[in-house]
Design a protein around this motif. Structure first.
Motif, PDB file in Angstrom:
ATOM      1  N   SER A  18      36.193  49.019  41.720  1.00  0.00           N
ATOM      2  CA  SER A  18      37.543  49.291  40.794  1.00  0.00           C
ATOM      3  C   SER A  18      38.348  48.673  39.862  1.00  0.00           C
ATOM      4  CB  SER A  18      38.740  48.239  41.908  1.00  0.00           C
ATOM      5  OG  SER A  18      38.714  47.087  41.544  1.00  0.00           O
ATOM      6  N   MET A  19      37.585  48.144  39.334  1.00  0.00           N
ATOM      7  CA  MET A  19      37.998  47.698  37.677  1.00  0.00           C
ATOM      8  C   MET A  19      37.535  48.255  36.337  1.00  0.00           C
ATOM      9  SD  MET A  19      36.537  43.573  38.413  1.00  0.00           S
ATOM     10  CE  MET A  19      36.708  42.513  36.738  1.00  0.00           C
ATOM     11  N   GLU A  20      38.254  48.498  35.230  1.00  0.00           N
ATOM     12  CA  GLU A  20      37.898  49.691  34.449  1.00  0.00           C
ATOM     13  C   GLU A  20      37.053  48.570  33.809  1.00  0.00           C
ATOM     14  OE1 GLU A  20      39.950  52.328  33.942  1.00  0.00           O
ATOM     15  OE2 GLU A  20      41.384  52.212  35.279  1.00  0.00           O
ATOM     16  N   ALA A  21      36.303  49.650  32.521  1.00  0.00           N
ATOM     17  CA  ALA A  21      35.459  49.355  31.254  1.00  0.00           C
ATOM     18  C   ALA A  21      35.688  48.398  30.316  1.00  0.00           C
ATOM     19  CB  ALA A  21      34.669  50.224  31.152  1.00  0.00           C
ATOM     20  N   GLY A  22      35.700  47.390  30.343  1.00  0.00           N
ATOM     21  CA  GLY A  22      35.644  46.467  29.482  1.00  0.00           C
ATOM     22  C   GLY A  22      36.728  45.257  30.141  1.00  0.00           C
ATOM     23  N   GLN A  23      36.974  45.189  31.270  1.00  0.00           N
ATOM     24  CA  GLN A  23      37.934  44.527  31.625  1.00  0.00           C
ATOM     25  C   GLN A  23      36.428  43.322  32.296  1.00  0.00           C
ATOM     26  OE1 GLN A  23      40.486  45.834  34.902  1.00  0.00           O
ATOM     27  NE2 GLN A  23      40.825  43.902  35.584  1.00  0.00           N
ATOM     28  N   THR A  24      37.430  42.162  31.982  1.00  0.00           N
ATOM     29  CA  THR A  24      36.512  41.065  32.800  1.00  0.00           C
ATOM     30  C   THR A  24      37.687  39.848  33.978  1.00  0.00           C
ATOM     31  OG1 THR A  24      37.619  39.384  30.833  1.00  0.00           O
ATOM     32  CG2 THR A  24      35.098  40.870  30.266  1.00  0.00           C
ATOM     33  N   ILE A  25      38.428  39.860  33.664  1.00  0.00           N
ATOM     34  CA  ILE A  25      39.683  39.431  34.591  1.00  0.00           C
ATOM     35  C   ILE A  25      39.668  40.137  35.365  1.00  0.00           C
ATOM     36  CG2 ILE A  25      41.691  38.111  35.148  1.00  0.00           C
ATOM     37  CD1 ILE A  25      41.106  36.909  31.801  1.00  0.00           C
ATOM     38  N   ALA A  26      39.676  40.105  36.988  1.00  0.00           N
ATOM     39  CA  ALA A  26      40.401  41.479  38.059  1.00  0.00           C
ATOM     40  C   ALA A  26      40.972  40.858  38.577  1.00  0.00           C
ATOM     41  CB  ALA A  26      39.028  40.088  39.783  1.00  0.00           C
ATOM     42  N   TYR A  27      41.763  42.029  38.842  1.00  0.00           N
ATOM     43  CA  TYR A  27      43.501  41.968  39.725  1.00  0.00           C
ATOM     44  C   TYR A  27      43.098  41.204  40.964  1.00  0.00           C
ATOM     45  CZ  TYR A  27      45.329  44.633  35.952  1.00  0.00           C
ATOM     46  OH  TYR A  27      45.571  45.353  34.971  1.00  0.00           O
TER      47      TYR A  27
ATOM     48  N   ASP B 279      42.224  43.687  42.352  1.00  0.00           N
ATOM     49  CA  ASP B 279      40.490  44.590  42.369  1.00  0.00           C
ATOM     50  C   ASP B 279      39.699  43.308  43.396  1.00  0.00           C
ATOM     51  OD1 ASP B 279      40.696  45.718  40.258  1.00  0.00           O
ATOM     52  OD2 ASP B 279      41.073  44.702  39.378  1.00  0.00           O
ATOM     53  N   VAL B 280      40.404  41.774  43.642  1.00  0.00           N
ATOM     54  CA  VAL B 280      39.307  40.739  45.152  1.00  0.00           C
ATOM     55  C   VAL B 280      39.847  41.685  46.171  1.00  0.00           C
ATOM     56  CG1 VAL B 280      39.472  38.720  45.169  1.00  0.00           C
ATOM     57  CG2 VAL B 280      40.084  39.765  42.779  1.00  0.00           C
ATOM     58  N   GLY B 281      41.087  41.665  46.361  1.00  0.00           N
ATOM     59  CA  GLY B 281      41.733  42.256  48.349  1.00  0.00           C
ATOM     60  C   GLY B 281      40.912  43.387  48.512  1.00  0.00           C
ATOM     61  N   ALA B 282      40.012  44.060  47.011  1.00  0.00           N
ATOM     62  CA  ALA B 282      40.078  45.547  47.847  1.00  0.00           C
ATOM     63  C   ALA B 282      38.442  45.601  47.856  1.00  0.00           C
ATOM     64  CB  ALA B 282      39.575  46.118  46.831  1.00  0.00           C
ATOM     65  N   GLN B 283      37.565  44.438  47.452  1.00  0.00           N
ATOM     66  CA  GLN B 283      36.549  43.834  48.338  1.00  0.00           C
ATOM     67  C   GLN B 283      36.240  43.423  50.052  1.00  0.00           C
ATOM     68  OE1 GLN B 283      34.491  46.100  45.928  1.00  0.00           O
ATOM     69  NE2 GLN B 283      36.592  45.929  45.385  1.00  0.00           N
ATOM     70  N   GLY B 284      35.140  42.250  50.067  1.00  0.00           N
ATOM     71  CA  GLY B 284      34.530  41.925  50.753  1.00  0.00           C
ATOM     72  C   GLY B 284      36.391  40.819  51.648  1.00  0.00           C
ATOM     73  N   LEU B 285      37.078  40.447  51.118  1.00  0.00           N
ATOM     74  CA  LEU B 285      38.451  39.897  50.926  1.00  0.00           C
ATOM     75  C   LEU B 285      39.678  40.442  51.384  1.00  0.00           C
ATOM     76  CD1 LEU B 285      38.414  36.387  48.756  1.00  0.00           C
ATOM     77  CD2 LEU B 285      37.242  36.607  51.222  1.00  0.00           C
ATOM     78  N   LYS B 286      38.547  41.780  52.225  1.00  0.00           N
ATOM     79  CA  LYS B 286      40.272  42.168  52.396  1.00  0.00           C
ATOM     80  C   LYS B 286      41.213  42.256  53.676  1.00  0.00           C
ATOM     81  CE  LYS B 286      41.925  47.929  52.502  1.00  0.00           C
ATOM     82  NZ  LYS B 286      41.880  49.053  53.010  1.00  0.00           N
ATOM     83  N   PRO B 287      40.363  41.996  55.075  1.00  0.00           N
ATOM     84  CA  PRO B 287      40.988  41.433  55.847  1.00  0.00           C
ATOM     85  C   PRO B 287      41.719  40.194  55.387  1.00  0.00           C
ATOM     86  CG  PRO B 287      38.447  41.775  56.304  1.00  0.00           C
ATOM     87  CD  PRO B 287      39.179  41.974  55.272  1.00  0.00           C
ATOM     88  N   LEU B 288      41.031  39.126  54.995  1.00  0.00           N
ATOM     89  CA  LEU B 288      42.351  38.235  54.215  1.00  0.00           C
ATOM     90  C   LEU B 288      43.492  38.824  53.327  1.00  0.00           C
ATOM     91  CD1 LEU B 288      42.832  35.307  53.703  1.00  0.00           C
ATOM     92  CD2 LEU B 288      41.664  34.994  51.562  1.00  0.00           C
TER      93      LEU B 288
ATOM     94  N   ALA C 280      57.384  45.298  53.668  1.00  0.00           N
ATOM     95  CA  ALA C 280      56.419  46.306  53.244  1.00  0.00           C
ATOM     96  C   ALA C 280      55.604  47.131  51.881  1.00  0.00           C
ATOM     97  CB  ALA C 280      57.535  47.483  53.767  1.00  0.00           C
ATOM     98  N   GLY C 281      56.368  46.948  51.336  1.00  0.00           N
ATOM     99  CA  GLY C 281      55.778  46.828  50.036  1.00  0.00           C
ATOM    100  C   GLY C 281      53.856  46.153  50.218  1.00  0.00           C
ATOM    101  N   LEU C 282      53.923  45.247  50.678  1.00  0.00           N
ATOM    102  CA  LEU C 282      52.950  44.087  50.371  1.00  0.00           C
ATOM    103  C   LEU C 282      52.330  44.666  51.516  1.00  0.00           C
ATOM    104  CD1 LEU C 282      51.685  41.432  48.568  1.00  0.00           C
ATOM    105  CD2 LEU C 282      53.285  40.348  49.907  1.00  0.00           C
ATOM    106  N   ILE C 283      52.257  44.312  52.294  1.00  0.00           N
ATOM    107  CA  ILE C 283      52.251  44.711  53.794  1.00  0.00           C
ATOM    108  C   ILE C 283      50.911  46.134  53.163  1.00  0.00           C
ATOM    109  CG2 ILE C 283      51.198  45.478  56.086  1.00  0.00           C
ATOM    110  CD1 ILE C 283      54.168  43.374  56.355  1.00  0.00           C
ATOM    111  N   LEU C 284      51.547  47.255  52.404  1.00  0.00           N
ATOM    112  CA  LEU C 284      50.740  48.701  52.618  1.00  0.00           C
ATOM    113  C   LEU C 284      50.565  48.145  51.690  1.00  0.00           C
ATOM    114  CD1 LEU C 284      54.129  50.950  52.922  1.00  0.00           C
ATOM    115  CD2 LEU C 284      52.431  50.603  54.927  1.00  0.00           C
ATOM    116  N   LEU C 285      50.310  47.850  50.397  1.00  0.00           N
ATOM    117  CA  LEU C 285      49.475  48.049  49.337  1.00  0.00           C
ATOM    118  C   LEU C 285      48.376  46.747  49.081  1.00  0.00           C
ATOM    119  CD1 LEU C 285      48.992  45.184  47.126  1.00  0.00           C
ATOM    120  CD2 LEU C 285      51.350  45.596  46.946  1.00  0.00           C
ATOM    121  N   SER C 286      48.290  45.709  50.572  1.00  0.00           N
ATOM    122  CA  SER C 286      46.419  45.276  50.598  1.00  0.00           C
ATOM    123  C   SER C 286      45.960  46.406  51.771  1.00  0.00           C
ATOM    124  CB  SER C 286      47.591  44.448  51.798  1.00  0.00           C
ATOM    125  OG  SER C 286      47.788  44.292  53.025  1.00  0.00           O
TER     126      SER C 286
END
Length: 276
Positions: A38-47, A50-59, A111-117
């Motif tokens: 989900s990160m852009e080309a050249g991006q080295t620091i994850a949002y 980005d972290v929440g969209a991977q294996g830590l999504k349940p958390l 609602a915004g935070l729950i839905l964005l997660s």
């Protein structure tokens, strides 16, 4: 009993939020700072997203839900405690309207935070960005309304309860910081340049951690409602000082003093205004 009371709602919310953020940040660093899909080309620091969209999504989902549910319970508790005179009550239609509206926008932000997660940035990028805007706007507008409410009641009770003005200034600092960071964040994520993505990620983490301070400020607001042997709730104390509850101003001044003394010192069994 002061250990279990309404002030625990914002404390649980803040602890859950910080624990979730630290767990996500540490996991990303421990894994070698990977470049997610989900990160852009050249991006080295994850949002955070980005972290929440991977294996830590349940958390990410669970932490977000717990955080906003307990925070909104703090909002609702504060409104009820002022209405029931456990906290200093509102004194005009404007501050009451601001209090009610702040709850509405806090729920919208929740609602915004729950839905964005749930709608993560990898699979639902457009919806995710919209829910980020809802989350930030909801809580910033809510904080502005809370500031107006606390300024008005803080001025009215400026002699009796200076903590109200202290809380107002804490929340005002939050509003100024979050607005500034939100504008900078919007510029970064709205830019197509990859050079803007790393600063945008740093700003997002900063917004999240600053939000923790805002949540903690509600502990300061709710603590004065606690009733203990040596403490009368903020709202009741003010009413008694005004001669309410059938008492006089002179009686109210000594409400926390023990009535009797013996050879062992003050008796703690009886207090003027309440029996323990």
């Amino acid at each position: 009993m002061w250990i279990i009371s309404f002030w625990m709602f914002p404390l649980v919310s803040a602890c859950m939020w910080v624990a979730m953020l630290i767990a996500m940040l540490v996991t990303w660093v421990r894994d070698g700072r990977p470049h997610y899909a989900s990160m852009e080309a050249g991006q080295t620091i994850a949002y955070i997203s980005d972290v929440g969209a991977q294996g830590l999504k349940p958390l990410f989902i669970a932490g977000s839900v717990v955080t906003v549910v307990f925070l909104d319970l703090a909002f609702l508790s504060e409104r009820w405690l002022r209405h029931s005179n456990q906290l200093a009550s509102n004194k005009g239609r404007l501050d009451k309207a601001c209090a009610i509206a702040s709850i509405f926008f806090a729920i919208a932000g929740a609602a915004g935070l729950i839905l964005l997660s749930i709608f993560d940035t990898l699979r639902h990028p457009k919806q995710h960005d919209g829910f980020i805007a809802l989350f930030i706007a909801g809580y910033v507008i809510s904080a502005i309304l809370v500031c107006i409410e606390y300024l008005r009641i803080g001025i009215f009770y400026r002699r009796e309860h200076r903590i109200l003005l202290v809380s107002f200034f804490i929340k005002l600092v939050f509003v100024i910081f979050e607005l500034s960071l939100a504008i900078a964040f919007g510029v970064c994520i709205g830019s197509k340049k990859s050079s803007k993505q790393n600063p945008g990620a740093v700003i997002e983490w900063a917004i999240a951690f600053v939000f923790t301070g805002y949540v903690i400020s509600f502990v300061v607001d709710l603590l004065p409602s606690v009733r203990t042997r040596n403490h009368v709730p903020q709202g009741e104390k003010y009413l008694m000082n005004q001669g309410g509850f059938g008492g006089t101003r002179e009686e109210a001044v000594s409400i926390e003093e023990p009535l009797t003394h013996d050879s062992m010192g003050p008796s703690t069994g009886f207090y003027r205004g309440q029996r323990v």
